[in-house]
Design a protein around this motif. Structure first.
Motif, PDB file in Angstrom:
ATOM      1  N   GLN A  81       6.342 -28.765  -8.422  1.00 47.85           N
ATOM      2  CA  GLN A  81       7.002 -28.073  -9.520  1.00 47.85           C
ATOM      3  C   GLN A  81       7.477 -29.094 -10.530  1.00 47.85           C
ATOM      4  OE1 GLN A  81       7.344 -24.618  -9.822  1.00 47.85           O
ATOM      5  NE2 GLN A  81       8.083 -25.073 -11.877  1.00 47.85           N
ATOM      6  N   ALA A  82       6.834 -29.087 -11.706  1.00 45.26           N
ATOM      7  CA  ALA A  82       7.192 -30.043 -12.749  1.00 45.26           C
ATOM      8  C   ALA A  82       8.169 -29.413 -13.731  1.00 45.26           C
ATOM      9  CB  ALA A  82       5.941 -30.502 -13.487  1.00 45.26           C
ATOM     10  N   SER A  83       9.039 -30.245 -14.279  1.00 40.94           N
ATOM     11  CA  SER A  83      10.003 -29.764 -15.265  1.00 40.94           C
ATOM     12  C   SER A  83      10.413 -30.920 -16.167  1.00 40.94           C
ATOM     13  CB  SER A  83      11.229 -29.177 -14.560  1.00 40.94           C
ATOM     14  OG  SER A  83      11.870 -30.173 -13.778  1.00 40.94           O
ATOM     15  N   GLY A  84      11.063 -30.577 -17.283  1.00 44.19           N
ATOM     16  CA  GLY A  84      11.644 -31.595 -18.130  1.00 44.19           C
ATOM     17  C   GLY A  84      10.963 -31.832 -19.459  1.00 44.19           C
ATOM     18  N   GLY A  85       9.875 -31.144 -19.727  1.00 45.35           N
ATOM     19  CA  GLY A  85       9.206 -31.329 -20.999  1.00 45.35           C
ATOM     20  C   GLY A  85       9.997 -30.717 -22.140  1.00 45.35           C
ATOM     21  N   GLY A  86       9.522 -30.946 -23.350  1.00 44.23           N
ATOM     22  CA  GLY A  86      10.198 -30.384 -24.508  1.00 44.23           C
ATOM     23  C   GLY A  86       9.764 -31.052 -25.788  1.00 44.23           C
ATOM     24  N   LEU A  87      10.523 -30.765 -26.824  1.00 51.70           N
ATOM     25  CA  LEU A  87      10.255 -31.314 -28.156  1.00 51.70           C
ATOM     26  C   LEU A  87      11.286 -32.396 -28.456  1.00 51.70           C
ATOM     27  CD1 LEU A  87       8.918 -31.237 -30.995  1.00 51.70           C
ATOM     28  CD2 LEU A  87      10.549 -29.409 -31.565  1.00 51.70           C
ATOM     29  N   VAL A  88      10.819 -33.546 -28.899  1.00 55.03           N
ATOM     30  CA  VAL A  88      11.718 -34.652 -29.195  1.00 55.03           C
ATOM     31  C   VAL A  88      11.177 -35.414 -30.393  1.00 55.03           C
ATOM     32  CG1 VAL A  88      10.532 -36.252 -27.630  1.00 55.03           C
ATOM     33  CG2 VAL A  88      12.961 -36.587 -28.136  1.00 55.03           C
ATOM     34  N   GLN A  89      12.064 -36.034 -31.131  1.00 50.95           N
ATOM     35  CA  GLN A  89      11.633 -36.850 -32.265  1.00 50.95           C
ATOM     36  C   GLN A  89      11.140 -38.210 -31.783  1.00 50.95           C
ATOM     37  OE1 GLN A  89      15.011 -36.965 -34.972  1.00 50.95           O
ATOM     38  NE2 GLN A  89      14.123 -35.308 -36.190  1.00 50.95           N
ATOM     39  N   ALA A  90      10.305 -38.812 -32.582  1.00 54.89           N
ATOM     40  CA  ALA A  90       9.816 -40.154 -32.254  1.00 54.89           C
ATOM     41  C   ALA A  90      11.000 -41.097 -32.054  1.00 54.89           C
ATOM     42  CB  ALA A  90       8.911 -40.666 -33.369  1.00 54.89           C
ATOM     43  N   GLY A  91      10.882 -41.904 -31.015  1.00 50.79           N
ATOM     44  CA  GLY A  91      11.966 -42.805 -30.662  1.00 50.79           C
ATOM     45  C   GLY A  91      12.914 -42.245 -29.629  1.00 50.79           C
ATOM     46  N   GLY A  92      12.802 -40.968 -29.369  1.00 55.79           N
ATOM     47  CA  GLY A  92      13.683 -40.319 -28.410  1.00 55.79           C
ATOM     48  C   GLY A  92      13.219 -40.486 -26.980  1.00 55.79           C
ATOM     49  N   SER A  93      13.919 -39.810 -26.079  1.00 59.59           N
ATOM     50  CA  SER A  93      13.654 -39.921 -24.650  1.00 59.59           C
ATOM     51  C   SER A  93      13.569 -38.547 -23.996  1.00 59.59           C
ATOM     52  CB  SER A  93      14.764 -40.723 -23.957  1.00 59.59           C
ATOM     53  OG  SER A  93      14.853 -42.038 -24.449  1.00 59.59           O
ATOM     54  N   LEU A  94      12.803 -38.496 -22.941  1.00 57.18           N
ATOM     55  CA  LEU A  94      12.729 -37.319 -22.079  1.00 57.18           C
ATOM     56  C   LEU A  94      12.573 -37.801 -20.645  1.00 57.18           C
ATOM     57  CD1 LEU A  94      10.278 -34.835 -23.888  1.00 57.18           C
ATOM     58  CD2 LEU A  94      12.721 -34.479 -23.480  1.00 57.18           C
ATOM     59  N   ARG A  95      12.991 -36.963 -19.720  1.00 60.35           N
ATOM     60  CA  ARG A  95      12.818 -37.279 -18.301  1.00 60.35           C
ATOM     61  C   ARG A  95      12.106 -36.118 -17.627  1.00 60.35           C
ATOM     62  NH1 ARG A  95      15.066 -40.976 -14.818  1.00 60.35           N
ATOM     63  NH2 ARG A  95      15.162 -40.390 -12.602  1.00 60.35           N
ATOM     64  N   LEU A  96      10.959 -36.397 -17.067  1.00 60.09           N
ATOM     65  CA  LEU A  96      10.208 -35.390 -16.330  1.00 60.09           C
ATOM     66  C   LEU A  96      10.507 -35.527 -14.843  1.00 60.09           C
ATOM     67  CD1 LEU A  96       6.686 -35.705 -18.028  1.00 60.09           C
ATOM     68  CD2 LEU A  96       8.674 -34.362 -18.756  1.00 60.09           C
ATOM     69  N   SER A  97      10.553 -34.393 -14.166  1.00 56.64           N
ATOM     70  CA  SER A  97      10.752 -34.399 -12.720  1.00 56.64           C
ATOM     71  C   SER A  97       9.683 -33.553 -12.052  1.00 56.64           C
ATOM     72  CB  SER A  97      12.136 -33.849 -12.367  1.00 56.64           C
ATOM     73  OG  SER A  97      13.147 -34.729 -12.794  1.00 56.64           O
ATOM     74  N   CYS A  98       9.350 -33.937 -10.848  1.00 56.93           N
ATOM     75  CA  CYS A  98       8.372 -33.200 -10.059  1.00 56.93           C
ATOM     76  C   CYS A  98       8.912 -33.050  -8.653  1.00 56.93           C
ATOM     77  CB  CYS A  98       7.037 -33.937 -10.048  1.00 56.93           C
ATOM     78  SG  CYS A  98       5.781 -33.192  -8.989  1.00 56.93           S
ATOM     79  N   ALA A  99       9.138 -31.813  -8.247  1.00 58.23           N
ATOM     80  CA  ALA A  99       9.654 -31.534  -6.919  1.00 58.23           C
ATOM     81  C   ALA A  99       8.510 -31.107  -6.016  1.00 58.23           C
ATOM     82  CB  ALA A  99      10.707 -30.438  -6.989  1.00 58.23           C
ATOM     83  N   ALA A 100       8.380 -31.788  -4.880  1.00 57.44           N
ATOM     84  CA  ALA A 100       7.332 -31.462  -3.916  1.00 57.44           C
ATOM     85  C   ALA A 100       7.895 -30.544  -2.840  1.00 57.44           C
ATOM     86  CB  ALA A 100       6.804 -32.742  -3.281  1.00 57.44           C
ATOM     87  N   SER A 149      11.520 -44.359 -26.012  1.00 52.10           N
ATOM     88  CA  SER A 149      10.800 -44.801 -27.219  1.00 52.10           C
ATOM     89  C   SER A 149       9.520 -43.990 -27.416  1.00 52.10           C
ATOM     90  CB  SER A 149      10.466 -46.295 -27.120  1.00 52.10           C
ATOM     91  OG  SER A 149      11.639 -47.067 -26.962  1.00 52.10           O
ATOM     92  N   LEU A 150       9.656 -42.697 -27.321  1.00 53.27           N
ATOM     93  CA  LEU A 150       8.485 -41.825 -27.392  1.00 53.27           C
ATOM     94  C   LEU A 150       7.815 -41.905 -28.754  1.00 53.27           C
ATOM     95  CD1 LEU A 150       9.889 -38.871 -25.327  1.00 53.27           C
ATOM     96  CD2 LEU A 150       7.715 -40.020 -24.865  1.00 53.27           C
ATOM     97  N   LYS A 151       6.506 -41.765 -28.727  1.00 54.65           N
ATOM     98  CA  LYS A 151       5.686 -41.824 -29.943  1.00 54.65           C
ATOM     99  C   LYS A 151       4.908 -40.520 -30.078  1.00 54.65           C
ATOM    100  CE  LYS A 151       4.916 -46.786 -29.208  1.00 54.65           C
ATOM    101  NZ  LYS A 151       3.876 -47.844 -29.021  1.00 54.65           N
ATOM    102  N   PRO A 152       4.519 -40.178 -31.289  1.00 52.70           N
ATOM    103  CA  PRO A 152       3.726 -38.951 -31.461  1.00 52.70           C
ATOM    104  C   PRO A 152       2.471 -38.937 -30.583  1.00 52.70           C
ATOM    105  CG  PRO A 152       4.514 -39.694 -33.580  1.00 52.70           C
ATOM    106  CD  PRO A 152       4.896 -40.759 -32.595  1.00 52.70           C
ATOM    107  N   GLU A 153       1.891 -40.089 -30.329  1.00 47.09           N
ATOM    108  CA  GLU A 153       0.690 -40.135 -29.492  1.00 47.09           C
ATOM    109  C   GLU A 153       0.974 -39.879 -28.020  1.00 47.09           C
ATOM    110  OE1 GLU A 153       1.733 -42.443 -31.694  1.00 47.09           O
ATOM    111  OE2 GLU A 153       1.322 -44.484 -30.980  1.00 47.09           O
ATOM    112  N   ASP A 154       2.244 -39.757 -27.643  1.00 50.62           N
ATOM    113  CA  ASP A 154       2.594 -39.359 -26.278  1.00 50.62           C
ATOM    114  C   ASP A 154       2.555 -37.840 -26.107  1.00 50.62           C
ATOM    115  OD1 ASP A 154       5.084 -41.933 -26.361  1.00 50.62           O
ATOM    116  OD2 ASP A 154       3.143 -42.009 -25.324  1.00 50.62           O
ATOM    117  N   THR A 155       2.354 -37.136 -27.202  1.00 48.88           N
ATOM    118  CA  THR A 155       2.288 -35.676 -27.146  1.00 48.88           C
ATOM    119  C   THR A 155       1.130 -35.232 -26.265  1.00 48.88           C
ATOM    120  OG1 THR A 155       3.306 -35.392 -29.314  1.00 48.88           O
ATOM    121  CG2 THR A 155       1.909 -33.597 -28.519  1.00 48.88           C
TER     122      THR A 155
END
Length: 117
Positions: free
Chosen positions: A4-23, A83-89
C-alpha cells in the motif's frame, strides 16, 4: 502480498515529499524492496531500492536528493524526496521482490507525484 503506497501529491519545484509503502508482511521476507516511477509516455524506471543486507541503490538523477529507508517494525519502506524537479513528475510504484523459490515481483497501486515549475 499487498503493498500500500501513499504520500504522493502536488508540490512546487524545490519542495519535498515523503512516500511510504506498507507491506502486508515482514519486509525481511523480501530480497529487494524499492520504488519505481513511470512518467507519461515513458517506460517505468527504477528510482531506488534496498537490497536485503542494507545495500542501497539510486538512479543517477536522484542521487543526493532522494533517500530510501526501511522500518522493520512497521513493515514499511519510505522514499524521502527533496529538491524536487519537474522531471520527477511521475506515478511512483512500490516494489518488492523475492528470489526463492522463483523470482516474484509484487507491486503497489502507484501514487502520483506532480512537481510544478
Amino acid at each position: 502480498v499487498q503493498l500500500q503506497a501513499s504520500g504522493g501529491g502536488l508540490v512546487q519545484a524545490g519542495g519535498s515529499l515523503r512516500l511510504s509503502c506498507a507491506a502486508s508482511g515482514s519486509i525481511f521476507s523480501f530480497n529487494v524492496m524499492g520504488w519505481y516511477r513511470q512518467a507519461a509516455g515513458k517506460q517505468r524506471e527504477l528510482v531506488a531500492r534496498i537490497i536485503r543486507g542494507d545495500s542501497v541503490n539510486y538512479v543517477g538523477s536522484v542521487k543526493g536528493r532522494f533517500t530510501i529507508s526501511g522500518d522493520n517494525a512497521k513493515n514499511t519502506i519510505s522514499l524521502q524526496m527533496n529538491s524536487l524537479k519537474p522531471e520527477d513528475t511521475a506515478v511512483y510504484y512500490c516494489n518488492a521482490r523475492r528470489y526463492y523459490p522463483t523470482v516474484n515481483d509484487y507491486w503497489g497501486q502507484g501514487t502520483e507525484v506532480t512537481v510544478s515549475s
